[in-house]
Design an enzyme around this catalytic site. Sequence first.
Site, short mmCIF file in Angstrom:
data_model
loop_
_atom_site.label_atom_id
_atom_site.label_comp_id
_atom_site.label_asym_id
_atom_site.label_seq_id
_atom_site.Cartn_x
_atom_site.Cartn_y
_atom_site.Cartn_z
N GLU A 1 41.09 15.92 77.77
CA GLU A 1 40.93 15.80 79.23
C GLU A 1 42.09 15.02 79.83
OE1 GLU A 1 37.92 13.60 81.74
OE2 GLU A 1 36.85 15.50 81.60
N ASP B 1 39.17 8.87 80.72
CA ASP B 1 39.73 7.79 81.54
C ASP B 1 38.96 6.48 81.44
OD1 ASP B 1 37.38 8.39 82.80
OD2 ASP B 1 38.27 9.04 84.69
N HIS C 1 27.67 5.80 90.23
CA HIS C 1 27.96 4.66 89.36
C HIS C 1 29.36 4.08 89.54
CE1 HIS C 1 30.85 6.63 86.67
NE2 HIS C 1 30.15 7.72 86.85
N ARG D 1 32.72 2.16 90.16
CA ARG D 1 33.02 0.75 90.48
C ARG D 1 33.48 0.59 91.92
NH1 ARG D 1 33.21 -0.48 85.13
NH2 ARG D 1 33.13 -2.70 84.66
N GLU E 1 39.90 3.94 86.43
CA GLU E 1 40.06 5.16 85.63
C GLU E 1 41.42 5.84 85.78
OE1 GLU E 1 37.32 4.48 87.43
OE2 GLU E 1 35.72 4.36 85.94
N HIS F 1 21.87 4.91 87.00
CA HIS F 1 22.75 4.34 85.97
C HIS F 1 22.25 2.94 85.60
CE1 HIS F 1 26.44 2.93 84.05
NE2 HIS F 1 26.92 4.16 84.09
C1 UD1 Z 1 31.91 3.43 82.46
C2 UD1 Z 1 33.38 3.79 82.64
C3 UD1 Z 1 33.54 4.88 83.71
C4 UD1 Z 1 32.64 6.05 83.41
C5 UD1 Z 1 31.20 5.58 83.23
C6 UD1 Z 1 30.30 6.71 82.82
C7 UD1 Z 1 35.09 2.07 82.37
C8 UD1 Z 1 35.76 0.89 82.95
N1 UD1 Z 1 34.12 2.61 83.08
O1 UD1 Z 1 31.48 2.84 83.68
O2 UD1 Z 1 34.89 5.30 83.74
O3 UD1 Z 1 32.72 6.95 84.49
O4 UD1 Z 1 31.17 4.59 82.18
O5 UD1 Z 1 28.96 6.37 83.00
O6 UD1 Z 1 35.41 2.48 81.27
N2 UD1 Z 1 24.72 -0.33 80.70
C9 UD1 Z 1 23.58 -0.43 79.92
N3 UD1 Z 1 23.34 0.54 79.00
C10 UD1 Z 1 24.16 1.61 78.82
C11 UD1 Z 1 25.29 1.72 79.64
C12 UD1 Z 1 25.57 0.73 80.56
O7 UD1 Z 1 22.80 -1.37 80.06
O8 UD1 Z 1 23.87 2.45 77.98
C13 UD1 Z 1 25.01 -1.42 81.70
C14 UD1 Z 1 25.47 -2.71 81.01
O9 UD1 Z 1 24.97 -3.80 81.71
C15 UD1 Z 1 26.99 -2.65 81.15
C16 UD1 Z 1 27.11 -2.00 82.52
O10 UD1 Z 1 26.08 -1.01 82.55
O11 UD1 Z 1 27.61 -3.90 81.08
C17 UD1 Z 1 28.45 -1.38 82.85
O12 UD1 Z 1 28.92 -0.52 81.81
P1 UD1 Z 1 30.50 -0.12 81.79
O13 UD1 Z 1 30.71 0.82 80.68
O14 UD1 Z 1 31.33 -1.33 81.83
O15 UD1 Z 1 30.73 0.55 83.19
P2 UD1 Z 1 30.19 1.93 83.75
O16 UD1 Z 1 29.95 1.71 85.20
O17 UD1 Z 1 29.09 2.43 82.91
N1 UDP Z 2 24.14 12.86 82.65
C1 UDP Z 2 23.07 12.75 81.76
N2 UDP Z 2 21.96 12.07 82.16
C2 UDP Z 2 21.85 11.49 83.38
C3 UDP Z 2 22.94 11.60 84.29
C4 UDP Z 2 24.08 12.29 83.89
O1 UDP Z 2 23.14 13.26 80.65
O2 UDP Z 2 20.81 10.88 83.67
C5 UDP Z 2 25.37 13.54 82.21
C6 UDP Z 2 25.95 14.58 83.16
O3 UDP Z 2 25.43 15.86 82.90
C7 UDP Z 2 27.44 14.51 82.85
C8 UDP Z 2 27.66 13.08 82.42
O4 UDP Z 2 26.38 12.54 82.13
O5 UDP Z 2 27.79 15.33 81.76
C9 UDP Z 2 28.32 12.30 83.52
O6 UDP Z 2 28.31 10.95 83.21
P1 UDP Z 2 28.66 9.85 84.29
O7 UDP Z 2 28.36 10.35 85.66
O8 UDP Z 2 27.99 8.61 83.84
O9 UDP Z 2 30.22 9.62 84.07
P2 UDP Z 2 31.54 10.31 84.65
O10 UDP Z 2 31.49 11.76 84.34
O11 UDP Z 2 31.59 10.02 86.12
O12 UDP Z 2 32.63 9.60 83.93
#
Ligand code: UD1
Ligand code: UDP
Length: 380
Positions: A119, A97, A220, A222, A133, A253
């Site tokens: 999924e 998603d 994490h 939104r 999502e 996160h």
């Molecule tokens: C994204 C997904 C969410 C998913 C989550 C898993 C969308 C809109 N959101 O949300 O569905 O549940 O990932 O974690 O697709 N950042 C870093 N390094 C990283 C990752 C993120 O610095 O490795 C920071 C960056 O500033 C980035 C911000 O996090 O701009 C947000 O990342 P983004 O992928 O937009 O949103 P998530 O909250 O991670």
């Molecule tokens: N996870 C990880 N390291 C962390 C936190 C979570 O590997 O520090 C793994 C966790 O086991 C799960 C996945 O990340 O498999 C979940 O990711 P996240 O919560 O970012 O996204 P979501 O599942 O909500 O989309």
Amino acid sequence: MTKKVLMIFGTRPEAIKMAPVFHALTKIPNLSVQVCATGQHREMLDQVITLFDIPITIDLNVMTEGQDLFSLTSLLLTKLRPVLDELSPDCILVHGDTTTSMVAALAGFYCDIPVGHVEAGLRTGKLRSPFPEEFNRRVSGIIAQWHFAPTQKNKDNLLAEQVDKSQIFVTGNTVVDALHQMRDHLNKDSKLKIDIQNQLVRQLGFDPKESERMILLTCHRRENFGEGLMQICSAVRVLATSHPGSQFIFPVHLNPKISEHVQATLGMIKNVHLVKPVSYEVFCYLLDAAYLVLTDSGGVQEEAPSLGKPVLVMRENTERPEAVTAGTVRLVGADSKRIIAGTEELLTDSDLFKKMSQAHNPYGDGNAAMRIAEIIRRSL
Ligand code: UD1
Ligand code: UDP
């Protein structure tokens, strides 16, 4: 003739859940499997790619600090076009998603390339929750030719949207495959286990397995930015202060909208341990060591029940109701009073704790990836 499958993913959870599918597909003869990493996440994606040893054909490297949905969506769509033109795959596989998933499905649609959605069919029924999502998953669902639904309930959701039953396959969730693989890996490799223990002792000052009441925390979403996150942090502060013997471990996160507030409000509390995102193997170790889990994560909601860990989900609803029905997961919202009450209950009511810590998994048996690979083989 060799057929070409292109997997497109970009965030940590997609990579964890697509890793078993990648490895299952590579075992199929006459199939070439390529991976396009969008780089929606960077460090958090790289951790998984390295751990699961996934060779990346193309990395779009789109992540920018604090990215918003407009820039992310448009950048992904623009950058995916030449990839599809160049690789011209026979099918595309997307996961879940995220915005990467939704845009990759859309790009496939524009190029008339069939899309498989891993999924598929999870729904809250509320378009704005989780945001964005629920919308993303529905879009991928409109486009997909193959819907790999983790559970019968997910299949029913798709049938209710008039998806043809011949296109839906109940496979289980590949997260269970990933978790089993990691658990076996940890059990077999005693040196790795010791390395993880040593790393955590250095980082935290103790081995989480030795801590009787360790509470593992992630968040994490939104829709929890701002008020929700304030409520969550305030609950953790109250709980940590009233239970000085309990240790709270919080891999934070990297999104600055989360990390800045968490650091500012919880950074100075002795028994709250804020750490950078940990590798999946370390996270599995922490999950196994936890007494209970507080989270708004989708993947963690699915993993914790297989390890018999009670979960309080800090959201008002979930697209994963199976574990709620089974009794291992409870919804407490991003509401400090309910988070505190739910946690206190689990810390003091041993009958409730026992009831919620029955290990079982409504999400699969660990063979989902193999089923998906077999369906792709038959279909191409
Ligand atoms: C994204 C997904 C969410 C998913 C989550 C898993 C969308 C809109 N959101 O949300 O569905 O549940 O990932 O974690 O697709 N950042 C870093 N390094 C990283 C990752 C993120 O610095 O490795 C920071 C960056 O500033 C980035 C911000 O996090 O701009 C947000 O990342 P983004 O992928 O937009 O949103 P998530 O909250 O991670
Ligand atoms: N996870 C990880 N390291 C962390 C936190 C979570 O590997 O520090 C793994 C966790 O086991 C799960 C996945 O990340 O498999 C979940 O990711 P996240 O919560 O970012 O996204 P979501 O599942 O909500 O989309």
